[in-house]
Design a protein around this motif. Structure first.
Motif, PDB file in Angstrom:
ATOM      1  N   PRO A  13      46.916  11.791  69.561  1.00 44.25           N
ATOM      2  CA  PRO A  13      47.918  11.448  68.551  1.00 44.25           C
ATOM      3  C   PRO A  13      47.501  10.269  67.676  1.00 44.25           C
ATOM      4  O   PRO A  13      46.524   9.569  67.969  1.00 44.25           O
ATOM      5  N   ASP A 126      53.593   7.392  64.875  1.00 49.58           N
ATOM      6  CA  ASP A 126      54.800   7.830  65.589  1.00 49.58           C
ATOM      7  C   ASP A 126      54.531   8.818  66.721  1.00 49.58           C
ATOM      8  O   ASP A 126      55.468   9.374  67.301  1.00 49.58           O
ATOM      9  N   GLY A 127      53.267   9.048  67.036  1.00 51.98           N
ATOM     10  CA  GLY A 127      52.947   9.952  68.146  1.00 51.98           C
ATOM     11  C   GLY A 127      53.194  11.409  67.829  1.00 51.98           C
ATOM     12  O   GLY A 127      52.950  12.276  68.663  1.00 51.98           O
ATOM     13  N   MET A 128      53.688  11.688  66.631  1.00 51.61           N
ATOM     14  CA  MET A 128      53.970  13.076  66.263  1.00 51.61           C
ATOM     15  C   MET A 128      52.919  13.609  65.289  1.00 51.61           C
ATOM     16  O   MET A 128      52.932  14.772  64.944  1.00 51.61           O
ATOM     17  N   HIS A 129      52.071  12.707  64.811  1.00 53.71           N
ATOM     18  CA  HIS A 129      50.958  13.129  63.962  1.00 53.71           C
ATOM     19  C   HIS A 129      49.673  13.053  64.784  1.00 53.71           C
ATOM     20  O   HIS A 129      49.689  12.561  65.901  1.00 53.71           O
TER      21      HIS A 129
END
Lengths: 417, 461
Positions: A13, A126-129
């Motif tokens: 991530p 944000d750990g989502m990318h």
């Protein structure tokens, strides 16, 4: 289904990418999380973690910190840490928790800077990318902070500045050829820019997009260095693998800045716009990496062919190769393969960001497991160059599989074994 | 709080950026810690902030990873959530939370049991991921070669903050796939709260046990996700009082056998993290429980067994187990009388109790790497009498980055017990003492003495 993974584990991530750039620069790196993200970053995505110390901390957020938005407590913890730990800067790296509660990282930066003199970098990961976004954010946060403080060396200001027009460097006053700077922890450091005794100036290449997450495995950094030295560069700086803060300060003075992964593009263009430093987009040593991977495959297959039940069918018609790797590495391999055998079809696909300008017709950005399986069904490639973990998605694939690991995908460089 | 700008002697930010605070300032270059004597003097109410993890940044020392991530090592939430035989797990989270699961999938028996539903920013804002979970569960169940016995849906910090009602989503999924679906919560945010993840995952698992006829000769051991050492005297003692079936979640061969844990006459709780689950079972199924603590002090083990026999109204003898353990310890002491111990917290023991036990045997305990908690005050008090200069370090305190790992500079006859202690003392005789199989009672003490002896023979001859 969008986001559903039945075979592959999630890729590195953005927060890991940001940390990867800053790991060796001597700062206090604060992962703004409850502990799990920091554990994932250090324990899984940071191969240097067990061999080289770095001040990577978890903010240790608890539910009430998140509910009450206790930024003052966070700032207090960071400042208290800065009292005890030798550091050059403070970096605050976001994770899903601050993203969900809407932490104002700019405000956190100002609050810290109001209390201590150290520069503060914040990265809204944000750990989502994926990791490449984090690498890009960290490069830019660092370069912009240095620039804002007037700390980026202007070409022409430094005594050791290489003269691009002549391709030579100034004579080092003590005449020393090269000087290995040792890191505080004793690890081998970077090569200091210097001049040769005959007065010839050093030629220095900077390579961006070469953090451990960008590279197939641990040995690739050396292959890049060797490839560039063979091209005549005396000094090779890998930004994200061995580069020190001082090297970032002097990045504008490099003879060339090379983007070896798309996440390094913004940084090299920034330096080009700021200082006119020439830019190249390629992966030095890509051919060597492929040769090594081919050799390993060949060794394995020799063993397999000794088994009577393991004969590969000969395929007819125009050959097609599918490369699933970081885009620039994939493109460099394609270029080399086409030189060897013009006319063959080679498609580059990547799980990560792809630069539109570098894409050729047929190149694909992959997002889901199904994207990959459909691509293979459609192309029916004879040869695939990719990390071995994707093999499980295509059990019926009959072509040649060349395992070129991708750390950000499989998370393990020993995948090459 | 002191102003670091003053501490840094008025250094310009640009200079600090280049040279660091250590160049002209008073950055501390040694790890912070207290002696046991100091800790005892401060008392349980006065534990210094260095040992309170919520009051400082948490150092990501290689020694502490297992404690920094609830899913990182050993039996974290992810592995524990798959304790029921034949179960699979769908991790519904941002990609970063599932990243290190690849490590667990390398462990035999976990290869094809994890699935992921990655959620993005839009999902978090709209909650649309919740709508697709039942469909995702159906899709993964369909893709399995063997029908799973149970689907665990693992959610993480973001859903904790959003207040997601995963019980409801799990019920919807259950209706769709017609096999049990349960949520488990990998909420690192709540680690020091009332219901930490490892407590919640046990409650979630044991909530599956159905109500059934109780059988007097059946007992459960609750607490661990791996079996208790089969050599442990507890098994013999229970059989001696007429117990025929002793079940543990880790030894159940299939979900049917797991469900039969609901027939137990009573539960023995061997790890306090299972106490809430045991209380649930008491309320829901009427199964009472007795809590036992893992000790390494022979007298404490004996006292606990006496208390248990009184509670159960039975008489038993375990003198043989004690004798074997004491003989193993005596043999170690004879062979290596001057061992110097460093004890970590990544061990199958309470490090303070273990330190006390070794100190009672006459060994020197140089240091303990663990956070003292108020409930350890008794051990700290006894240790202060026997070994007042024992240092206590918090693995997670930022200054531990300066702990001097002097390879080759080890004291003679140094022993590191625990993975973390082994990290700090790479040249000491190393006893990991962190196996999945759980030591307990006199057998645990005997095995520990044997493991230390074996490591010392290997290291010191």
């Amino acid at each position: 289904m969008r986001g559903l993974r039945k075979v592959l584990t999630p890729f590195a991530p953005d927060q890991s990418g940001a940390e990867s750039v800053l790991y060796e620069l001597g700062g206090i790196i604060v992962i703004l999380d409850a502990g799990g993200c920091a554990g994932n970053i250090c324990g899984f995505d940071e191969p240097r973690w067990s061999s080289r110390k770095s001040a990577v901390f978890s903010a240790g957020l608890r539910d009430m910190d998140a509910v009450m938005g206790r930024d003052r407590l966070l700032v207090k913890k960071i400042c208290r840490c800065a009292e005890k730990i030798d550091a050059r800067f403070i970096a605050v790296i976001g994770t899903p928790v601050p993203a969900v509660i809407g932490t104002d990282l700019s405000a956190v930066k100002r609050m810290i800077e109001a209390q201590i003199s150290l520069p503060v970098l914040t990265m809204a990961t944000d750990g989502m990318h994926l990791y490449d976004r984090g690498v890009q954010l960290a490069y830019m946060a660092l370069l912009r902070e240095l620039d804002r403080r007037g700390m980026l060396e202007e070409p022409g200001n430094s005594d050791q500045k290489p003269d691009r027009a002549e391709g030579h460097a100034n004579q080092n006053p003590d005449g020393a050829a090269r000087d290995m700077e040792r890191q505080p922890d004793g690890a081998a450091g970077r090569m200091e820019s210097a001049a040769f005794p005959d007065g010839r100036r050093t030629r220095r290449a900077g390579v961006f997009g070469v953090t451990p997450l960008d590279l197939p495995d641990g040995q690739c950094a050396e292959l890049i260095r060797l490839a560039l030295q063979a091209e005549g560069y005396d000094e090779v700086i890998l930004y994200g693998d061995g580069a020190a803060l001082e090297d970032y300060r002097r990045a504008g003075e490099n003879d060339v800045n090379i983007a070896a992964s798309p996440d390094g593009l913004e940084a090299v263009h920034f330096l080009n716009q700021r200082f006119g430093t020439p830019v190249e987009v390629r992966f030095p040593g890509a051919v060597r990496m492929l040769e090594r991977a081919e050799r390993e495959r060949s060794d394995r297959e020799k063993a397999d062919y000794n088994r009577p039940d393991c004969e590969r069918p000969e395929r007819q018609g125009k050959s097609c190769t599918l490369i699933v790797q970081s885009q620039i590495l994939g493109c460099s391999i394609r270029e080399a393969l086409i030189k060897q055998e013009p006319g063959q079809r080679i498609v580059v696909a990547s799980w990560f960001e792809m630069d539109q300008g570098l894409m050729q017709p047929g190149d694909v950005r992959l997002r889901e497991e199904d994207d990959f399986t459909h691509l293979v069904q459609m192309l029916k490639p004879d040869r695939m160059i990719a990390d071995r973990v994707v093999e499980r998605l295509i059990p019926a694939f009959e072509g040649t599989f060349v395992h070129l690991p991708q750390f950000a995908v499989s998370g393990k460089s020993e995948a090459a074994v | 709080m002191p102003d670091v700008r003053q501490e840094t002697g008025g250094c310009k930010t640009e200079d600090l950026f280049q040279k660091g605070t250590g160049a002209g300032c008073d950055a501390v270059h040694k790890p912070g810690g207290c002696t046991v004597e100091e800790l005892n003097r401060l008392g349980p109410e006065g534990i210094p902030e260095e040992y309170v993890t919520s009051s400082h940044l948490v150092y990501n020392s290689p020694a502490t990873l297992a404690y920094n991530s609830p899913g990182a090592e050993g039996f974290g939430v992810k592995r524990a959530g798959l304790a029921v035989p034949g179960s699979i797990m769908l991790i519904v989270s941002p990609g970063c939370c599932g990243r290190n699961t690849a490590e667990i999938t390398k462990i035999k028996g976990y290869e094809e049991r994890f699935f992921y539903l990655e959620i993005g920013e839009t999902d978090l804002v709209t909650g649309r991921h919740l709508k697709v979970i039942p469909q995702a569960v159906a899709e993964i169940v369909e893709s399995c070669r063997v029908q799973p016995s149970l689907v665990m849906i693992c959610i993480t910090c973001v859903d904790a903050l959003l207040g997601t009602d995963m019980e409801r989503v799990a019920r919807k999924a259950e209706t769709l796939v017609q096999i049990p679906v349960r949520p488990c919560y990998m909420y690192a945010l709540t680690r020091e709260g009332r219901r930490p993840p490892m407590v919640a995952v046990r409650q979630s698992l044991y909530s599956l046990l159905p109500s059934q006829k109780r059988i007097r000769s059946s007992v459960n051991l609750l607490g661990f996700f791996a079996p208790v050492d089969p050599d442990c005297e507890l098994f013999g003692m229970l059989r001696g009082i007429g117990v025929k079936t002793i079940r543990q979640i880790s030894t159940c061969e299939n979900i049917g056998e797991f469900y039969r844990m609901g027939e137990a006459n009573f539960n023995l709780v061997l790890n306090p993290e299972a106490q809430d689950a045991a209380d649930d079972l008491s309320r829901r199924l009427g199964i009472p429980s007795v809590a036992l603590t893992r000790f390494y002090g022979a007298d404490r083990i004996a006292r606990q067994y006496r208390a248990l026999s009184a509670a159960l109204g039975v008489k038993w003898s375990c003198g043989e187990g004690r004798q074997e353990a004491e003989e193993a310890l005596a043999s170690l002491k004879r062979r290596y009388p001057k061992l110097v111990f460093s004890i970590g917290e990544v061990v199958n023991a309470n490090p303070f109790e273990l330190a006390l036990a070794l100190s009672e045997t006459g060994f020197c305990v140089r240091e303990i790497f663990a956070n003292p908690a108020p409930e350890y005050a008794w051990y700290i008090g006894r240790l202060a009498e026997r070994s007042p200069q024992t240092m206590v370090y918090s693995n997670m305190e930022p200054t531990m980055i300066y702990y001097d790992i002097a390879e080759g500079g080890e004291l003679p006859y140094a022993v590191a017990v625990g993975k973390d202690a082994g990290y700090y003392h790479p040249d000491a005789a190393f006893v990991p003492w962190n196996t999945d199989e759980q030591p307990f009672g006199y057998a645990g003490l005997r095995r520990l003495a044997e493991a230390i002896l074996s490591s010392c023979e290997e290291r010191y001859g």
